[in-house]
Motif scaffolding. Sequence first.
Motif, mmCIF file in Angstrom:
data_model
loop_
_atom_site.group_PDB
_atom_site.id
_atom_site.type_symbol
_atom_site.label_atom_id
_atom_site.label_comp_id
_atom_site.label_asym_id
_atom_site.label_seq_id
_atom_site.Cartn_x
_atom_site.Cartn_y
_atom_site.Cartn_z
ATOM 1 N N GLU A 125 0.828 -1.200 0.000
ATOM 2 C CA GLU A 125 0.000 0.000 0.000
ATOM 3 C C GLU A 125 0.863 1.250 0.000
ATOM 4 O OE1 GLU A 125 -2.824 0.075 3.132
ATOM 5 O OE2 GLU A 125 -3.611 -1.933 2.725
ATOM 6 N N ARG A 126 0.361 2.287 -0.678
ATOM 7 C CA ARG A 126 0.982 3.610 -0.645
ATOM 8 C C ARG A 126 -0.113 4.649 -0.502
ATOM 9 N NH1 ARG A 126 6.280 4.757 -1.758
ATOM 10 N NH2 ARG A 126 7.536 3.091 -2.705
ATOM 11 N N GLU A 130 5.358 -1.891 -8.512
ATOM 12 C CA GLU A 130 5.071 -2.504 -7.207
ATOM 13 C C GLU A 130 3.813 -3.356 -7.257
ATOM 14 O OE1 GLU A 130 7.004 0.973 -4.333
ATOM 15 O OE2 GLU A 130 4.847 0.943 -4.718
ATOM 16 N N VAL A 131 2.761 -2.843 -7.894
ATOM 17 C CA VAL A 131 1.497 -3.583 -7.962
ATOM 18 C C VAL A 131 1.669 -4.887 -8.721
ATOM 19 C CG1 VAL A 131 -0.850 -3.540 -8.903
ATOM 20 C CG2 VAL A 131 0.044 -1.535 -7.701
ATOM 21 N N SER A 132 2.332 -4.824 -9.883
ATOM 22 C CA SER A 132 2.490 -6.035 -10.693
ATOM 23 C C SER A 132 3.375 -7.060 -9.997
ATOM 24 C CB SER A 132 3.059 -5.680 -12.071
ATOM 25 O OG SER A 132 4.342 -5.096 -11.951
ATOM 26 N N GLY A 169 12.126 4.986 -4.098
ATOM 27 C CA GLY A 169 11.523 4.814 -5.403
ATOM 28 C C GLY A 169 12.250 3.792 -6.249
ATOM 29 N N TYR A 170 11.736 3.609 -7.462
ATOM 30 C CA TYR A 170 12.274 2.592 -8.364
ATOM 31 C C TYR A 170 13.747 2.824 -8.679
ATOM 32 C CZ TYR A 170 13.321 0.233 -12.751
ATOM 33 O OH TYR A 170 13.925 -0.518 -13.719
ATOM 34 N N SER A 171 14.145 4.064 -8.900
ATOM 35 C CA SER A 171 15.509 4.323 -9.371
ATOM 36 C C SER A 171 16.558 3.864 -8.367
ATOM 37 C CB SER A 171 15.706 5.804 -9.697
ATOM 38 O OG SER A 171 15.704 6.597 -8.527
#
Length: 349
Positions: free
Chosen positions: A234-235, A251-253, A299-301
């Motif tokens: 969750e975010r 994140e969801v996938s 984050g992703y990076s």
Amino acid sequence: MPLSKSSAHTRTAPLLVDLALQGGGAHGAFAWGVLDRLLEEPWLAFDGISGTSAGAMNAAVLIDGHAQGGPEGARAALESFWRRVARAALVSPFRRGPLDVLLGRWTLDSSPLFIALDLAARLVSPYDMNPTGANPLRDILAESIDFSRLTRAPIKLFVTATNVRTGHGRIFRNADVTPDVLLASACLPFLFQAIEIDGEAYWDGGYAGNPTMTPLVRECTSRDTILVQINPVERAGIPRTAREIANRVNEVSFNATLLKELRMIALLRQVADPGDCEGALWAQMRVHRIASSAMNELGYSSKLNAEWDFLCYLRDEGRRSADDFLRSHRKDLGHRSSLDIDAVVEMDG
């Protein structure tokens, strides 16, 4: 300090637990910290470990190190592996910007080369950007793991990769695991060429199971599984920038299959027929989770940021989170789930 046997459980043999390790690039150093802390506990022993991507690499390194030198051998092997990752990152073009360094931010969002790669990955195939399929992790894995010893190791290993042709997950076990299998489990299709194994092409296992729980239920003796969760479920708030949206989609996938398995466990606990052996195994599974709200801030990076200081920050956060878990839930292990998976079913309601 490690918990003593008397303060944890009064037993003549260690408690067998399974581990489920999520992937997430450099964020896998969080799981390193969790494992480092759990390995200090003499009353815990690992039966099986299921891992995907960085989780698979952590699992393979731990199992090989444990086979050679017990818990301390596993701890040393994990540290050595992540030090090799950090050394390889010293020549990486992906570096934090001066402002991010000054402000103590771990993101690569302002790195010109990361921005260029992020844009190029949407337009150019990795078969064009990296025609030789070079991956520095290949040499790191070969140096870090004795794959012949892994075959004979008593701790069961389950590594998930996604078959490109079928979209199904394939689970590789101890004797099947090679450097290519671990690279396949971590193969992000926009960055790396698919890894071919036995005539089939594979991508990151996170699309099919991050990690896969099924073999822990069907093939392990332990009824306790500790999930080490890296990707937030969750975010708060709605992502609005392109990068925030891409990060949340990722994140969801990568959580979707795991949440399906947790929902199945929760449902079977409510409706399983005692005469149904398969259903009973799932229903009896006790699930625990080690996670950290600090991971929500990343984050992703930053998954591509392998600076040693960042890896140590994540390791220390993992150790703190594992310590908090042991203080709060050590009495639950062997007796009851500490993760309220019934709440997962209610969310679907």
